[in-house]
Design an enzyme around this catalytic site. Structure first.
Site, PDB file in Angstrom:
ATOM      1  N   HIS A 357       0.889  -1.199  -0.185  1.00 37.21           N
ATOM      2  CA  HIS A 357       0.127  -0.015  -0.233  1.00 37.21           C
ATOM      3  C   HIS A 357       0.744   1.348   0.025  1.00 37.21           C
ATOM      4  O   HIS A 357       0.407   2.422  -0.603  1.00 37.21           O
ATOM      5  CB  HIS A 357      -0.851  -0.030   1.237  1.00 37.21           C
ATOM      6  N   CYS A 668      -4.355  -1.613 -15.890  1.00 38.95           N
ATOM      7  CA  CYS A 668      -4.115  -0.561 -14.949  1.00 38.95           C
ATOM      8  C   CYS A 668      -3.412  -0.934 -13.816  1.00 38.95           C
ATOM      9  O   CYS A 668      -3.241  -0.457 -12.977  1.00 38.95           O
ATOM     10  CB  CYS A 668      -5.733  -0.059 -14.207  1.00 38.95           C
TER      11      CYS A 668
HETATM   12  C1  PEP Z   1      -4.095  -4.946 -10.100  1.00 39.39           C
HETATM   13  O1  PEP Z   1      -3.705  -5.820  -9.298  1.00 39.39           O
HETATM   14  O2  PEP Z   1      -3.412  -4.863 -11.080  1.00 39.39           O
HETATM   15  C2  PEP Z   1      -4.377  -3.818  -9.742  1.00 39.39           C
HETATM   16  C3  PEP Z   1      -4.188  -2.538 -10.476  1.00 39.39           C
HETATM   17  O3  PEP Z   1      -4.886  -3.598  -8.472  1.00 39.39           O
HETATM   18  P1  PEP Z   1      -4.437  -3.514  -7.049  1.00 39.39           P
HETATM   19  O4  PEP Z   1      -2.829  -3.319  -7.059  1.00 39.39           O
HETATM   20  O5  PEP Z   1      -4.990  -2.326  -6.432  1.00 39.39           O
HETATM   21  O6  PEP Z   1      -4.628  -4.833  -6.337  1.00 39.39           O
END
Ligand code: PEP
Ligand code: MG
Length: 744
Positions: A357, A668
């Site tokens: 995080h 993403c």
């Molecule tokens: C991912 O898993 O690529 C993503 C964008 O979500 P997070 O990193 O928030 O789990």
């Protein structure tokens, strides 16, 4: 060697609690001598030329410590290094590899047992015990030494020690990438939370502990006074009031006598302090009034202050004026938020990895960060540190020359960013005329501005868990409406992809703790949301209400792996729409899509084409699950690479499938901001990418310099290769050839 486990535990505990490096090694060798009843214990650590330096010894001549250096392959120690195996001999002087080292005066010792300290596959040191009598160590003794060496290597005792003081200049520590960029500033240690990790232990000497407690109180009172005076006139009255509150708490008999009582009952000082602090903190937390409730943080903070003073860890006396580097086992959101805007130059976490995080936040804010460095022993607030997020390293005690070098690099980087600002309103178009869309990933309110300032054409991923994480309870529907509305309005006319709560795994909520054996495979994403449907209903209602009057809301579902999950969400969405239209809210039913991040989703896409409106590839989790590599485990995170051919092949499969089903597809995850990955993704047919705002200008520059034709050739070549390093090299060479050296 009666109780091996107990002896081992005691040594490791003592080491991890020692304050300085010389303490640490002295404790190690002394305690081993005692526990094993041997005459000598010595620790050799590798310097940067792989020489073995004697860094501590109990039993050998003290003047030899720091002076004796054994070249690679020399003596029995060299043999341990070469063989990566314990060498246990009854009479060392008769061994062919024996080499007499006069400075140590070791002639009176006959038995020798040396075991290697191995970290990340490399021998970083050798632990040796010697005795006057010629005898072989028993299997049990040898096993004890091997176990101890493995534990010590894990503590990475090597890093601050190797090579003596001279080697401490420009000492580079490797971690894993948190966020790119380079920062230089003064360390501010983030040690909050430590007291709560202290366990109870018997008190060795009650009278001494009581005295220590009263001295500690006086010392902390004094330091609070100094802090208050230093900040007089610089901070508002309400902040200055915190100091008065601390002094009141310190004078409160409930605290002072409570700790005294704990010590008298036989608990050691930190244990007694933790019990009392936790008790008061819990009392405040149970109060309904939100202001008083929040005071539990002050109590916790004061507890840490006392605990750190007891450990001899200094806190910054004043808020430093210049750039700040936050350093700690973990660095929390509130610690990041406490640094005045514009002064945060870097973040270093001993734990965590690229996708934890803190790293996600650092990326979003454009702050260089290095994670998973392991404990940096002896680091102090106020010392100068370089954070090199590009090379995933931290440089301690930089020389003047190196400082100047980095200052130059930072200035060049800023200059490049200034130049890239000119591209803000230019189209995202390749040299052969293909248009792409670049969106931003956000999740913090403060994050809206950089996305817009850097020319984001929408929000490709709004991580709603971040507003949930910075609260101390679940935010209400009304609170959520306010937060979501701000984002939707700021991006009016542009798409916003809001993801429903994706907590669990590496994103725990402070007020909703779930303990699981295997959280990455546990109760997270849509699984958690559907099982807590009132929470999900509140969130979906808030999103739709916030979007009333605008039609840019898209709802994104994380961790979908089964048709039943999609059906259940669809039902809940219909229900939310019915409720809201009954309440007279102007409705625009949002489009719904899924994150492809659980590999199981890939083969199911053809079954879901009628149930979803779009696909967004979450390459972070997709890579983690395909490679079976925990993205937050610093021990394995260096093996994690989203350029792994297996990941590339699956992404190509998703893109081909989405195109044949007529579903819009975007990506993403962090891949979207890795220049090497971007070229391959474009070559495989991705036309929409979402990334942190800070990285957007560079990716725009890259896209405006490449052609889709060439990207296709490179992607085809990459898909025929079997390892990530070679693929990286292939694309890196292309990037350098395009004159984009600043990107790699
Ligand atoms: C991912 O898993 O690529 C993503 C964008 O979500 P997070 O990193 O928030 O789990
Ligand atoms: Mg994910």
């Amino acid at each position: 060697m009666n109780n091996v486990v107990l002896a081992l535990t005691r040594i490791i505990q003592a080491v991890s609690q020692s304050n300085s490096d010389s303490d640490q090694v002295s404790i190690i060798v002394e305690s081993i001598c005692k526990a094993m009843e041997v005459d000598v214990c010595s620790l050799y650590m590798a310097d940067e030329h792989s020489n073995m330096v004697l860094v501590a010894s109990h039993g050998l001549e003290t003047t030899a410590v720091g002076q004796v250096t054994l070249q690679p392959g020399k003596g029995l120690v060299g043999l341990v290094v070469e063989s990566r195996h314990p060498i246990n001999v009854a009479d060392a002087q008769h061994h062919p590899a024996y080499r007499y080292v006069a400075e140590t005066r070791e002639e009176s010792f006959r038995s020798f047992c040396g075991v290697p300290l191995v970290y990340s596959g490399k021998v970083i040191g050798v632990l040796v015990v010697q005795g006057r009598a010629a005898r072989l160590l028993s299997d049990q003794e040898e096993a004890f030494l091997v176990t101890l060496a493995a534990q010590l290597a894990l503590l990475k005792v090597s890093q601050p020690l190797s090579g003596g003081p001279a080697a401490l200049v420009n000492l580079s520590l490797k971690g894993v990438q948190g966020a790119p960029g380079t920062g230089l500033g003064q360390v501010r240690l983030c040690t909050s939370g430590d007291l709560y990790a202290v366990s109870d232990r018997p008190c060795d000497n009650i009278e001494t502990a009581l005295q220590e407690w009263h001295q500690l109180l006086a010392e902390v009172r004094g330091s609070i006074d100094i802090e208050r005076k230093a900040l007089q006139g610089e901070v508002s009255e309400s902040i200055a009031g915190i100091f008065a509150a601390y002094q009141m708490l310190l004078a409160d008999p409930a605290l002072t006598e409570g700790v005294e009582q704990g010590i008298r009952n036989g608990n050691w000082l930190p244990g007694a302090l933790r019990q009392v602090i936790q008790h008061f903190s819990d009392l405040f937390q149970a109060i309904e009034d939100p202001y008083l409730k929040a005071r539990h943080e002050d109590i916790h903070h004061l507890g840490n202050k006392l605990y750190n003073a007891w450990r001899g860890i200094e806190e910054p006396q004043t808020l430093s004026q210049g750039p700040v580097i936050l350093v700690g086992p973990q660095v929390s959101v509130s610690e990041i938020a406490a640094v005045p805007t514009g002064t945060l130059a870097g973040i270093v976490c001993f734990e965590g990895s690229s996708l934890s995080h803190t790293a996600v936040l650092a990326n979003a804010m454009g702050i260089p960060a290095v994670m998973g460095t392991g404990n940096i022993k002896g680091i102090q607030s106020g010392q100068t540190l370089i954070v090199d997020g590009n090379q995933s390293q931290v440089i301690l005690h930089p020389s003047e020359a190196l400082l100047q070098e980095f200052q130059k690099l930072i200035a060049e980087d800023q200059q490049l960013l200034e130049q890239l600002k000119k591209l803000r309103d230019e189209p995202v178009v390749t040299t052969d005329g293909e248009r792409l869309r670049l969106y931003t990933n956000t999740g913090l309110l403060a994050d809206i501005t950089p996305g817009l300032a850097n020319g984001a054409q929408g929000v490709g991923l709004y991580r709603t868990e971040i507003p949930f994480m910075v609260h101390d309870s679940f935010p209400s529907e009304e609170e959520q409406v306010q937060v979501y509305r701000e984002v939707l309005n700021a991006y009016a006319g542009k798409p916003v992809y809001m993801r429903i709560l994706d907590i669990g795994g590496d994103k725990p909520l402070p007020y909703f703790s779930v303990t699981e054996e295997n959280p990455a495979l546990g109760w997270r994403g849509i699984r958690f949301c559907l099982d807590n449907s009132p929470l999900l209903m509140t969130q979906v209602r808030a999103m739709i209400r916030a979007a009333a009057g605008a039609d840019n809301l898209h709802i994104l579902l994380p961790m979908v792996s089964a048709t039943a999950e999609l059906n259940a969400f669809r039902e809940l969405l219909d229900d939310a729409c019915r409720q809201l239209s009954g309440e007279g809210v102007p409705l625009h039913k949002p489009k719904v899509g899924i994150m492809v991040e659980v590999p199981a989703a890939i083969s199911q896409l053809p079954f879901w084409s009628e149930k979803i409106d779009f696909i967004s590839i979450g390459s972070n989790d997709l890579s983690q699950y395909l490679l079976a590599l925990d993205r937050n485990n610093a021990r394995v995170s260096s093996r994690y690479d989203h350029i792994h051919p297996a990941v590339l092949h699956e992404i190509r499969r998703v893109v081909d499938c989405a195109h044949s089903l007529g579903l819009p597809v975007s990506l993403c995850g962090e891949m979207a901001s890795d220049p090497v990955a971007v070229i391959l993704l474009v070559g495989m047919g991705i036309r929409t990418l979402s990334m942190s705002a800070a990285k957007l200008p560079r990716i725009k520059w890259l896209i405006r310099t490449i052609s889709v034709g060439r990207a296709k050739v490179l992607a085809a070549q990459a898909l025929r290769m079997d390892n990530a390093a070679a693929i990286r090299e292939l694309v890196r060479t292309e990037i350098l050839g395009l004159g984009l050296k600043a990107l790699v």
